[in-house]
Motif scaffolding. Structure first.
Motif, PDB file in Angstrom:
ATOM      1  N   SER A 152       0.832  -1.195   0.000  1.00  0.00           N
ATOM      2  CA  SER A 152       0.000   0.000   0.000  1.00  0.00           C
ATOM      3  C   SER A 152       0.868   1.248   0.000  1.00  0.00           C
ATOM      4  O   SER A 152       1.819   1.349   0.747  1.00  0.00           O
ATOM      5  CB  SER A 152      -0.911  -0.008   1.237  1.00  0.00           C
ATOM      6  OG  SER A 152      -1.810   1.057   1.202  1.00  0.00           O
ATOM      7  N   GLY A 153       0.518   2.184  -0.869  1.00  0.00           N
ATOM      8  CA  GLY A 153       1.306   3.396  -1.027  1.00  0.00           C
ATOM      9  C   GLY A 153       2.200   3.338  -2.241  1.00  0.00           C
ATOM     10  O   GLY A 153       2.848   4.300  -2.584  1.00  0.00           O
ATOM     11  N   ASP A 188      -4.784   1.566  -2.893  1.00  0.00           N
ATOM     12  CA  ASP A 188      -4.226   2.910  -3.032  1.00  0.00           C
ATOM     13  C   ASP A 188      -5.123   3.815  -3.870  1.00  0.00           C
ATOM     14  O   ASP A 188      -4.722   4.922  -4.230  1.00  0.00           O
ATOM     15  CB  ASP A 188      -2.845   2.845  -3.701  1.00  0.00           C
ATOM     16  CG  ASP A 188      -1.837   2.065  -2.878  1.00  0.00           C
ATOM     17  OD1 ASP A 188      -1.923   2.122  -1.640  1.00  0.00           O
ATOM     18  OD2 ASP A 188      -0.986   1.387  -3.475  1.00  0.00           O
TER      19      ASP A 188
END
Length: 259
Positions: free
Chosen positions: A43-44, A56
């Motif tokens: 994530s990110g 995301d």
């Protein structure tokens, strides 16, 4: 004395042709898939050549649908899907596409890209496509592009002359929405789910036709690499609009992410 340029060999001409130096784009022609990104899938990580990790992309404004692969993100995916409520399907009686407003309308409030001057179909082509060309005099109407189709794992060269090669899929189908509770909504809310970028994904036309109005228990993308991502996106739409899914669909959704 000025040196003359060496003649271009037949071999060089052939190589230029094979590497695609022509400016023409063949409608529906499959291209080699883009190379995998070296960006982290956690994530990110953001968008890659294969699309965006849906974790995301909670509002659907980033391009495509990328795979979820890290253990951390798979756990987050299962947690998100677990929040989805279940219920039995209601009747399809009374369902019509027109109950969700004019197809691909831009005149929708309360969703990203609504009332931006472009219809939602062209918004999605522009969001996910690359090397876009537009109709002369228009900044909205896409006439050609290349696009990575997450449902097949193929990159497609597309032109408007063969528009049905790439169709806009409602991830949570409108008929399914109707049966799970949208039949009781007002038209404003139905127009929102029909044109919300979170629920829209350009995809291979034949895959979209096979899907019909099925939930995940009856249809999943041919490309197994995005099945967890597809389940997450289905869950994101379900949670945003407070629509349940069937028990069978939720079970399959969890299974795609290792649950």
């Amino acid at each position: 004395m000025r040196k003359s340029r060496p003649a271009i060999s037949a071999t060089t001409v052939l190589l230029l042709a094979l590497t695609g130096c022509s400016s023409a784009v063949d409608a529906g022609k499959l291209l080699p898939p883009p190379p995998p990104s070296t960006a982290s899938s956690s994530s990110g990580g953001g968008s890659t050549a294969l699309g965006t990790n849906p974790l995301d992309n909670p509002d659907g404004t980033k391009p495509g649908l990328g795979p979820i692969t890290s253990a951390q993100d798979l756990a987050k995916a299962r947690e998100l899907i677990a929040r989805v409520r279940t219920a039995g399907k209601g009747p399809k009686t009374g369902y019509e596409r027109s109950k969700f407003g004019y197809a691909w309308s831009d005149a929708v409030d309360g969703v990203p890209l609504g009332r931006n001057g472009c219809d939602s179909r062209n918004d999605m082509l522009a969001r996910d496509g690359r090397k876009l060309t537009h109709k002369p005099g228009s900044t909205c109407i896409v006439t050609s592009m290349t696009i990575y189709d997450p449902y097949t794992g193929q990159t497609v060269a597309w032109t408007k002359e063969h528009a049905s090669k790439v169709q806009i899929d409602h991830v949570m189908p409108l008929s399914y929405d109707w049966q799970m509770g949208a039949s009781h909504w007002d038209e404003t809310k139905r127009k929102q789910i029909a044109n919300d970028p979170l629920n829209l994904l350009p995809a291979d036309g034949s895959q979209n036709a096979q899907k019909r109005d099925y939930g995940p228990a009856s249809w999943l993308p041919a490309n197994k690499a995005v099945r967890c991502s597809y389940a997450v996106r289905f869950a994101q739409v379900s949670l945003k609009y407070a629509l349940p899914v069937t028990t069978a669909d939720k079970k399959v959704m969890l299974a795609q992410c290792g649950g």
